[in-house]
Design an enzyme around this catalytic site. Structure first.
Site, short mmCIF file in Angstrom:
data_model
loop_
_atom_site.label_atom_id
_atom_site.label_comp_id
_atom_site.label_asym_id
_atom_site.label_seq_id
_atom_site.Cartn_x
_atom_site.Cartn_y
_atom_site.Cartn_z
N GLU A 1 -29.90 -12.99 -39.03
CA GLU A 1 -30.76 -13.13 -37.85
C GLU A 1 -29.96 -13.75 -36.70
O GLU A 1 -29.05 -14.54 -36.93
CB GLU A 1 -31.94 -14.07 -38.16
CG GLU A 1 -33.26 -13.37 -38.43
CD GLU A 1 -33.91 -12.78 -37.19
OE1 GLU A 1 -33.21 -12.46 -36.20
OE2 GLU A 1 -35.14 -12.62 -37.21
N ASP A 2 -30.35 -13.42 -35.47
CA ASP A 2 -29.73 -14.06 -34.32
C ASP A 2 -30.28 -15.48 -34.15
O ASP A 2 -29.55 -16.43 -33.95
CB ASP A 2 -29.96 -13.24 -33.04
CG ASP A 2 -31.42 -12.84 -32.84
OD1 ASP A 2 -32.25 -13.05 -33.75
OD2 ASP A 2 -31.75 -12.31 -31.75
N GLY B 1 -31.19 -8.25 -31.75
CA GLY B 1 -30.43 -9.44 -31.37
C GLY B 1 -29.24 -9.80 -32.22
O GLY B 1 -28.30 -10.43 -31.75
N GLY C 1 -40.13 -19.33 -36.90
CA GLY C 1 -40.01 -18.96 -38.31
C GLY C 1 -41.00 -17.89 -38.72
O GLY C 1 -41.00 -17.40 -39.85
N LYS C 2 -41.84 -17.51 -37.76
CA LYS C 2 -42.95 -16.58 -38.04
C LYS C 2 -42.48 -15.22 -38.56
O LYS C 2 -42.99 -14.71 -39.56
CB LYS C 2 -43.74 -16.41 -36.75
CG LYS C 2 -45.01 -15.61 -36.88
CD LYS C 2 -45.70 -15.60 -35.54
CE LYS C 2 -46.99 -14.83 -35.59
NZ LYS C 2 -47.66 -14.86 -34.29
N THR C 3 -41.49 -14.65 -37.86
CA THR C 3 -41.04 -13.30 -38.23
C THR C 3 -40.57 -13.25 -39.67
O THR C 3 -41.03 -12.42 -40.46
CB THR C 3 -39.86 -12.89 -37.31
OG1 THR C 3 -40.24 -13.14 -35.96
CG2 THR C 3 -39.48 -11.43 -37.49
N LEU C 4 -39.68 -14.16 -40.03
CA LEU C 4 -39.15 -14.11 -41.40
C LEU C 4 -40.19 -14.56 -42.42
O LEU C 4 -40.23 -14.03 -43.53
CB LEU C 4 -37.88 -14.96 -41.51
CG LEU C 4 -36.66 -14.36 -40.83
CD1 LEU C 4 -35.42 -15.23 -41.06
CD2 LEU C 4 -36.38 -12.94 -41.31
N ASP D 1 -31.33 -11.34 -25.70
CA ASP D 1 -31.67 -10.81 -24.38
C ASP D 1 -32.72 -11.64 -23.66
O ASP D 1 -33.47 -12.40 -24.26
CB ASP D 1 -32.21 -9.39 -24.51
CG ASP D 1 -33.62 -9.37 -25.10
OD1 ASP D 1 -33.83 -9.99 -26.16
OD2 ASP D 1 -34.52 -8.78 -24.48
N LYS E 1 -33.83 -23.05 -33.92
CA LYS E 1 -34.56 -24.03 -33.10
C LYS E 1 -35.46 -24.79 -34.04
O LYS E 1 -36.65 -24.49 -34.17
CB LYS E 1 -35.42 -23.29 -32.06
CG LYS E 1 -34.66 -22.67 -30.93
CD LYS E 1 -35.66 -22.10 -29.94
CE LYS E 1 -35.00 -21.32 -28.84
NZ LYS E 1 -35.99 -20.54 -28.06
N ASP F 1 -36.81 -19.15 -34.61
CA ASP F 1 -37.52 -19.98 -33.63
C ASP F 1 -38.71 -20.64 -34.34
O ASP F 1 -38.55 -21.68 -34.97
CB ASP F 1 -37.94 -19.04 -32.49
CG ASP F 1 -38.66 -19.74 -31.36
OD1 ASP F 1 -38.63 -20.97 -31.31
OD2 ASP F 1 -39.25 -19.05 -30.50
P1 5GP Z 1 -39.65 -16.47 -34.68
O1 5GP Z 1 -40.44 -15.42 -35.39
O2 5GP Z 1 -38.74 -17.28 -35.58
O3 5GP Z 1 -40.54 -17.36 -33.84
O4 5GP Z 1 -38.78 -15.75 -33.59
C1 5GP Z 1 -37.68 -14.98 -33.89
C2 5GP Z 1 -37.37 -14.00 -32.77
O5 5GP Z 1 -37.83 -14.44 -31.48
C3 5GP Z 1 -35.87 -13.84 -32.64
O6 5GP Z 1 -35.36 -12.88 -33.52
C4 5GP Z 1 -35.73 -13.45 -31.16
O7 5GP Z 1 -35.91 -12.07 -31.03
C5 5GP Z 1 -36.88 -14.15 -30.47
N1 5GP Z 1 -36.44 -15.42 -29.84
C6 5GP Z 1 -36.82 -16.67 -30.18
N2 5GP Z 1 -36.24 -17.58 -29.39
C7 5GP Z 1 -35.46 -16.91 -28.51
C8 5GP Z 1 -34.58 -17.32 -27.44
O8 5GP Z 1 -34.39 -18.50 -27.09
N3 5GP Z 1 -33.94 -16.32 -26.77
C9 5GP Z 1 -34.09 -15.01 -27.08
N4 5GP Z 1 -33.39 -14.13 -26.35
N5 5GP Z 1 -34.90 -14.59 -28.08
C10 5GP Z 1 -35.57 -15.53 -28.80
#
Ligand code: 5GP
Length: 177
Positions: free
Chosen positions: A102-103, A48, A108-111, A162, A134, A106
């Site tokens: 990062e794109d 992303g 925050g789990k991944t990081l 995407d 977010k 959301d």
């Molecule tokens: P987290 O681990 O912070 O919940 O999620 C991060 C990843 O979830 C992002 O790198 C992305 O790949 C995906 N993601 C979260 N929200 C969105 C969204 O609104 N649109 C898209 N396309 N991907 C998202």
């Protein structure tokens, strides 16, 4: 306001090309100031972040390096949840100033799961630059150091992001209608 269809869902314009580019120039100016005299290593997380990473990098005038990695998550042996591992990180981070690109952050789990692995390599500093955040969706404490836009908890596509593999080529960012 333009409404478009990506695969089977409708999205409306949320952030224009001009808004994105202008905010990225501001972020780059901040990074240029904060990292003057250092040679940071940007680690962009695929897929992303490829557009954001490219545009941010183009606007830097400090000496800097960049590499691209992919994160893969799998269930660990313990019941504690997912383990995040990286593919393509060959650089030694010891003593380096590292900026994760990062794109979107959301939950925050991944990081949250990935950062300890990087810290283990003892970089001199470790910061996060994300185009979108977010904040309302936060489940894991994580404070990006450079944020392009704080956005509501709605699904977005475009500018690298995407929906089921599609929509990454859009210049603007669109929100689910
Ligand atoms: P987290 O681990 O912070 O919940 O999620 C991060 C990843 O979830 C992002 O790198 C992305 O790949 C995906 N993601 C979260 N929200 C969105 C969204 O609104 N649109 C898209 N396309 N991907 C998202």
């Amino acid at each position: 306001m333009a409404v478009i269809t990506v695969k089977d869902k409708q999205f409306e314009t949320y952030l224009s090309d001009e808004m994105i580019q202008s905010r990225i120039r501001e972020l780059a100016a901040e990074i240029n100031r904060d990292y003057a005299g250092t040679k940071p290593l940007f680690i962009a997380i695929l897929n992303g972040s490829f557009m954001f990473a490219a545009d941010l990098f183009k606007n830097l005038d400090i000496e800097a390096e960049i590499c691209f990695i992919k994160l893969a998550s799998y269930k660990g042996m313990k019941s504690t949840g997912k383990v995040v591992t990286s593919i393509g990180l060959e650089e030694d981070l010891f003593g380096k100033d590292v900026i994760i690109v990062e794109d979107i952050v959301d939950t925050g789990k991944t990081l949250h799961h990935f950062l300890p692995k990087l810290k283990h390599q003892q970089p001199r500093s470790l910061k996060i630059a994300t185009l979108l955040h977010k904040k309302e969706a936060t489940q894991y404490p994580l404070h990006p150091d450079y944020t392009g836009f704080e956005i509501p908890n709605k699904f977005v596509v475009g500018y690298g992001l995407d929906y089921d593999g599609l929509g990454r080529n859009l210049k603007e960012i669109y929100q689910l209608v």
